[in-house]
Design a protein around this motif. Structure first.
Motif, PDB file in Angstrom:
ATOM      1  N   GLU A  40       0.663  -0.584  -0.065  1.00 35.83           N
ATOM      2  CA  GLU A  40       0.381  -0.206   0.295  1.00 35.83           C
ATOM      3  C   GLU A  40       0.976   1.179  -0.100  1.00 35.83           C
ATOM      4  O   GLU A  40       2.029   0.990   0.920  1.00 35.83           O
ATOM      5  CB  GLU A  40      -1.097   0.236   1.006  1.00 35.83           C
ATOM      6  N   ARG A  41       0.086   2.346  -0.952  1.00 32.69           N
ATOM      7  CA  ARG A  41       1.331   3.404  -0.712  1.00 32.69           C
ATOM      8  C   ARG A  41       1.069   3.942   0.635  1.00 32.69           C
ATOM      9  O   ARG A  41      -0.227   5.489   0.193  1.00 32.69           O
ATOM     10  CB  ARG A  41       0.734   4.472  -2.308  1.00 32.69           C
ATOM     11  N   SER A  42       1.013   3.643   1.822  1.00 38.52           N
ATOM     12  CA  SER A  42       0.692   4.921   2.904  1.00 38.52           C
ATOM     13  C   SER A  42       1.776   5.164   3.551  1.00 38.52           C
ATOM     14  O   SER A  42       2.578   3.405   3.710  1.00 38.52           O
ATOM     15  CB  SER A  42      -1.058   3.979   3.305  1.00 38.52           C
ATOM     16  N   ASP A  43       1.681   5.627   4.931  1.00 35.15           N
ATOM     17  CA  ASP A  43       2.302   5.939   5.464  1.00 35.15           C
ATOM     18  C   ASP A  43       2.723   4.879   6.867  1.00 35.15           C
ATOM     19  O   ASP A  43       3.436   4.505   7.669  1.00 35.15           O
ATOM     20  CB  ASP A  43       2.925   7.015   6.488  1.00 35.15           C
ATOM     21  N   LEU A  44       1.555   3.885   7.163  1.00 37.70           N
ATOM     22  CA  LEU A  44       0.871   3.140   8.285  1.00 37.70           C
ATOM     23  C   LEU A  44       0.219   2.282   7.332  1.00 37.70           C
ATOM     24  O   LEU A  44      -1.502   2.236   7.049  1.00 37.70           O
ATOM     25  CB  LEU A  44       0.167   4.601   9.356  1.00 37.70           C
ATOM     26  N   ILE A  45       0.124   1.227   7.708  1.00 34.69           N
ATOM     27  CA  ILE A  45      -0.316  -0.119   7.509  1.00 34.69           C
ATOM     28  C   ILE A  45      -0.602  -1.297   7.623  1.00 34.69           C
ATOM     29  O   ILE A  45      -0.194  -1.144   9.168  1.00 34.69           O
ATOM     30  CB  ILE A  45       0.441  -0.888   5.956  1.00 34.69           C
ATOM     31  N   HIS A  46      -1.497  -1.684   7.565  1.00 36.41           N
ATOM     32  CA  HIS A  46      -1.815  -3.184   8.758  1.00 36.41           C
ATOM     33  C   HIS A  46      -1.598  -4.390   8.183  1.00 36.41           C
ATOM     34  O   HIS A  46      -2.585  -4.672   7.736  1.00 36.41           O
ATOM     35  CB  HIS A  46      -3.159  -3.124   9.751  1.00 36.41           C
ATOM     36  N   VAL A  47      -1.317  -5.512   8.499  1.00 40.03           N
ATOM     37  CA  VAL A  47      -1.357  -6.670   7.406  1.00 40.03           C
ATOM     38  C   VAL A  47      -1.484  -8.240   8.874  1.00 40.03           C
ATOM     39  O   VAL A  47      -0.559  -7.690  10.172  1.00 40.03           O
ATOM     40  CB  VAL A  47       0.082  -6.521   7.300  1.00 40.03           C
ATOM     41  N   THR A  48      -2.313  -8.626   8.832  1.00 38.95           N
ATOM     42  CA  THR A  48      -1.856 -10.156   9.474  1.00 38.95           C
ATOM     43  C   THR A  48      -0.815 -11.997   8.705  1.00 38.95           C
ATOM     44  O   THR A  48      -1.531 -11.536   7.464  1.00 38.95           O
ATOM     45  CB  THR A  48      -3.307  -9.925   9.186  1.00 38.95           C
ATOM     46  N   ASN A  50      -0.701 -15.229   9.894  1.00 39.14           N
ATOM     47  CA  ASN A  50      -1.304 -16.226  10.912  1.00 39.14           C
ATOM     48  C   ASN A  50      -1.896 -15.169  12.005  1.00 39.14           C
ATOM     49  O   ASN A  50      -2.683 -15.258  11.516  1.00 39.14           O
ATOM     50  CB  ASN A  50      -0.217 -17.101  11.064  1.00 39.14           C
ATOM     51  N   ASP A  51      -1.490 -15.931  12.826  1.00 39.49           N
ATOM     52  CA  ASP A  51      -1.913 -15.140  13.962  1.00 39.49           C
ATOM     53  C   ASP A  51      -1.269 -13.354  14.853  1.00 39.49           C
ATOM     54  O   ASP A  51      -1.616 -13.556  15.823  1.00 39.49           O
ATOM     55  CB  ASP A  51      -1.823 -16.354  15.744  1.00 39.49           C
ATOM     56  N   HIS A  52      -0.671 -13.045  14.058  1.00 35.18           N
ATOM     57  CA  HIS A  52       0.376 -11.525  14.309  1.00 35.18           C
ATOM     58  C   HIS A  52      -1.129 -10.630  13.369  1.00 35.18           C
ATOM     59  O   HIS A  52      -1.268 -10.975  12.368  1.00 35.18           O
ATOM     60  CB  HIS A  52       1.400 -11.547  13.416  1.00 35.18           C
ATOM     61  N   ASP A  53      -1.137  -9.156  14.005  1.00 38.25           N
ATOM     62  CA  ASP A  53      -1.439  -8.516  13.897  1.00 38.25           C
ATOM     63  C   ASP A  53      -1.140  -7.277  13.705  1.00 38.25           C
ATOM     64  O   ASP A  53      -0.239  -7.172  14.547  1.00 38.25           O
ATOM     65  CB  ASP A  53      -2.388  -7.895  14.561  1.00 38.25           C
ATOM     66  N   LEU A  54       0.412  -7.430  12.751  1.00 31.47           N
ATOM     67  CA  LEU A  54       1.246  -5.733  12.686  1.00 31.47           C
ATOM     68  C   LEU A  54       0.823  -4.743  12.202  1.00 31.47           C
ATOM     69  O   LEU A  54      -0.104  -4.584  11.097  1.00 31.47           O
ATOM     70  CB  LEU A  54       2.369  -6.654  11.737  1.00 31.47           C
ATOM     71  N   GLN A  55       0.740  -3.383  12.905  1.00 28.79           N
ATOM     72  CA  GLN A  55       1.552  -2.045  12.187  1.00 28.79           C
ATOM     73  C   GLN A  55       2.512  -1.213  11.648  1.00 28.79           C
ATOM     74  O   GLN A  55       2.854  -1.970  12.564  1.00 28.79           O
ATOM     75  CB  GLN A  55       0.371  -1.946  13.442  1.00 28.79           C
ATOM     76  N   ILE A  56       2.466  -1.855  10.600  1.00 31.87           N
ATOM     77  CA  ILE A  56       4.265  -1.528  10.204  1.00 31.87           C
ATOM     78  C   ILE A  56       3.738   0.207   9.255  1.00 31.87           C
ATOM     79  O   ILE A  56       3.219   0.682   8.693  1.00 31.87           O
ATOM     80  CB  ILE A  56       3.710  -2.321   8.471  1.00 31.87           C
ATOM     81  N   HIS A  57       5.124   0.697   9.793  1.00 29.72           N
ATOM     82  CA  HIS A  57       5.561   2.559   9.134  1.00 29.72           C
ATOM     83  C   HIS A  57       5.828   1.984   8.232  1.00 29.72           C
ATOM     84  O   HIS A  57       7.208   1.263   7.697  1.00 29.72           O
ATOM     85  CB  HIS A  57       5.658   3.134  10.839  1.00 29.72           C
ATOM     86  N   SER A  78       5.340 -10.045  -2.201  1.00 20.95           N
ATOM     87  CA  SER A  78       5.442 -11.396  -1.515  1.00 20.95           C
ATOM     88  C   SER A  78       5.453 -11.762   0.025  1.00 20.95           C
ATOM     89  O   SER A  78       5.600 -13.547   0.479  1.00 20.95           O
ATOM     90  CB  SER A  78       6.715 -11.706  -2.253  1.00 20.95           C
ATOM     91  N   SER A  79       6.343 -11.041   0.943  1.00 12.34           N
ATOM     92  CA  SER A  79       6.400 -11.196   2.046  1.00 12.34           C
ATOM     93  C   SER A  79       5.218 -11.420   2.546  1.00 12.34           C
ATOM     94  O   SER A  79       5.285 -12.539   3.780  1.00 12.34           O
ATOM     95  CB  SER A  79       7.067 -10.047   2.590  1.00 12.34           C
ATOM     96  N   VAL A  80       3.734 -11.284   2.421  1.00 12.41           N
ATOM     97  CA  VAL A  80       3.029 -11.332   3.358  1.00 12.41           C
ATOM     98  C   VAL A  80       2.380 -13.196   3.072  1.00 12.41           C
ATOM     99  O   VAL A  80       2.759 -13.998   4.393  1.00 12.41           O
ATOM    100  CB  VAL A  80       1.589 -11.107   3.383  1.00 12.41           C
ATOM    101  N   PRO A  81       2.231 -13.829   2.263  1.00 11.87           N
ATOM    102  CA  PRO A  81       2.168 -15.052   2.047  1.00 11.87           C
ATOM    103  C   PRO A  81       3.161 -15.413   1.772  1.00 11.87           C
ATOM    104  O   PRO A  81       3.118 -17.291   2.707  1.00 11.87           O
ATOM    105  CB  PRO A  81       1.349 -15.137   0.259  1.00 11.87           C
ATOM    106  N   PHE A  82       4.231 -15.822   2.052  1.00 13.18           N
ATOM    107  CA  PHE A  82       5.641 -16.192   2.241  1.00 13.18           C
ATOM    108  C   PHE A  82       5.732 -16.429   3.991  1.00 13.18           C
ATOM    109  O   PHE A  82       6.090 -17.544   4.236  1.00 13.18           O
ATOM    110  CB  PHE A  82       6.923 -15.129   2.050  1.00 13.18           C
ATOM    111  N   ALA A  83       6.005 -15.098   4.732  1.00 16.73           N
ATOM    112  CA  ALA A  83       6.176 -15.666   6.243  1.00 16.73           C
ATOM    113  C   ALA A  83       3.841 -16.764   6.238  1.00 16.73           C
ATOM    114  O   ALA A  83       4.717 -17.059   7.712  1.00 16.73           O
ATOM    115  CB  ALA A  83       5.751 -13.839   6.749  1.00 16.73           C
ATOM    116  N   GLN A  84       3.378 -16.222   5.809  1.00 22.43           N
ATOM    117  CA  GLN A  84       2.467 -17.083   6.263  1.00 22.43           C
ATOM    118  C   GLN A  84       2.440 -18.603   6.228  1.00 22.43           C
ATOM    119  O   GLN A  84       2.121 -19.426   6.793  1.00 22.43           O
ATOM    120  CB  GLN A  84       1.017 -16.841   5.170  1.00 22.43           C
TER     121      GLN A  84
END
Ligand SMILES: C[S@@+](CC[C@H](N)C(=O)[O-])C[C@H]1O[C@@H](n2cnc3c(N)ncnc32)[C@H](O)[C@@H]1O
Length: 282
Positions: A40-48, A50-57, A78-84
């Motif tokens: 996303e082109r935003s300075d703060l994003i949220h990504v889930t 598995n059981d981790h809810d991440l807030q990313i700057h 790619s990092s999200v499905p890879f980490a999942q």
């Protein structure tokens, strides 16, 4: 640590590279709507994951900034499905693994989700990326995270023999273009002399980076080390050139076939496991 069982993976030999890449783009083409690949082109994003809810700057304004490489200022898809997928694929052996990540970027998605589950985790990137990576990791892990490069409290260049006194998760500068001079600082993090696993998500996207990236992998590879990387399917000549580079360096290159990865990973991405060819001793 034993090396990973490769019996279910597809070995791609030098002669097979062109056919393999052709098949890849025929069978695993990316969905039409997939763009460059950042989340996303935003300075703060949220990504889930598995059981981790991440807030990313992130730092969208730095993307086309003055740094020589600025892609790491945002998280790539790619990092999200890879980490999942990764913990399930590695199974119980994950907790024993000593891991280094190349080109981690600011998001720390792999570090925050895989780091706590393995034996040691070192997230690396170019220096200008590390400050925001550290902030994201600290917020998402709710603990202070050490950076060998940014914090002066631990000596650099010291073999970490007294392992209990060193942090399990660390952040360090490792610029692939200077791997010769930097690799010993990275290897010193691992008591066995080298990591078990080198991880990388979306780090091969232009021709220029292939040789330095291969140098970085080779420089950190001991006899027991494997490299596991995910690439987004963009320009097929880049993937082909990367495989040629690694086979020329006598690395065995295994494609992780579609039936072993998640649905999401089986379209638009490719995963490889690579390791130094074992030379029989007589
Ligand atoms: C497309 S981004 C991927 C970032 C992260 N792995 C992700 O999936 O969100 C590529 C990463 O490679 C890093 N990179 C590019 N050139 C590099 C170099 N010479 N040495 C170290 N890292 C580099 C960038 O800083 C960036 O973090």
């Amino acid at each position: 640590m034993e090396t990973l069982d490769v019996s279910g993976l597809d070995l791609v030999t030098e002669e097979e590279i062109a056919d393999h890449v052709y098949e890849l783009y025929t069978q695993s083409a990316p969905p039409n709507q997939r763009g460059l690949g950042y989340l996303e082109r935003s300075d703060l994003i949220h990504v889930t994951v598995n059981d981790h809810d991440l807030q990313i700057h992130q730092s969208v304004s730095s993307l086309s900034g003055k740094e020589s490489s600025s892609t790491g200022f945002v998280a790539w898809s790619s990092s999200v499905p890879f980490a999942q997928w990764l913990p399930g694929w590695l199974g119980p052996s994950l907790k024993e693994l000593q891991i280094v990540e190349l080109g981690a970027g600011v998001s720390g998605i792999l570090s925050a989700t895989i780091g706590p589950k393995c034996s040691r985790y070192l997230a690396t990137d170019q220096k200008h990326i590390l400050k925001l990576l550290k902030k994201n990791l600290e917020e998402n892990l709710s603990q202070e995270v050490h950076s060998t490069t940014l914090d002066a409290s631990l000596p650099r260049n010291t073999r970490r023999t007294d392992i209990k006194n060193y942090p399990k998760i660390d952040i360090a500068e490792y610029d692939w273009e200077y791997s010769d001079s930097m690799k010993n600082d990275i290897l010193a993090f691992f008591p066995g002399g080298a990591p078990d696993l080198i991880l990388a998500s979306d780090t091969i996207y232009n021709e220029y980076l292939i040789k330095p990236f291969a140098d970085a992998i080779e420089g950190l590879s001991g006899n027991h080390t494997g490299f596991l990387g995910i690439l987004q399917l963009r320009d097929e000549s880049i993937i082909e050139a990367f495989l040629v580079e690694m086979t020329n360096r006598a690395f065995q290159c295994y494609h992780i076939p579609g039936h072993l990865v998640s649905d999401e990973l089986s379209h638009g991405y490719v995963l490889y496991y690579m390791r130094k060819a074992v030379v029989p001793s007589f």
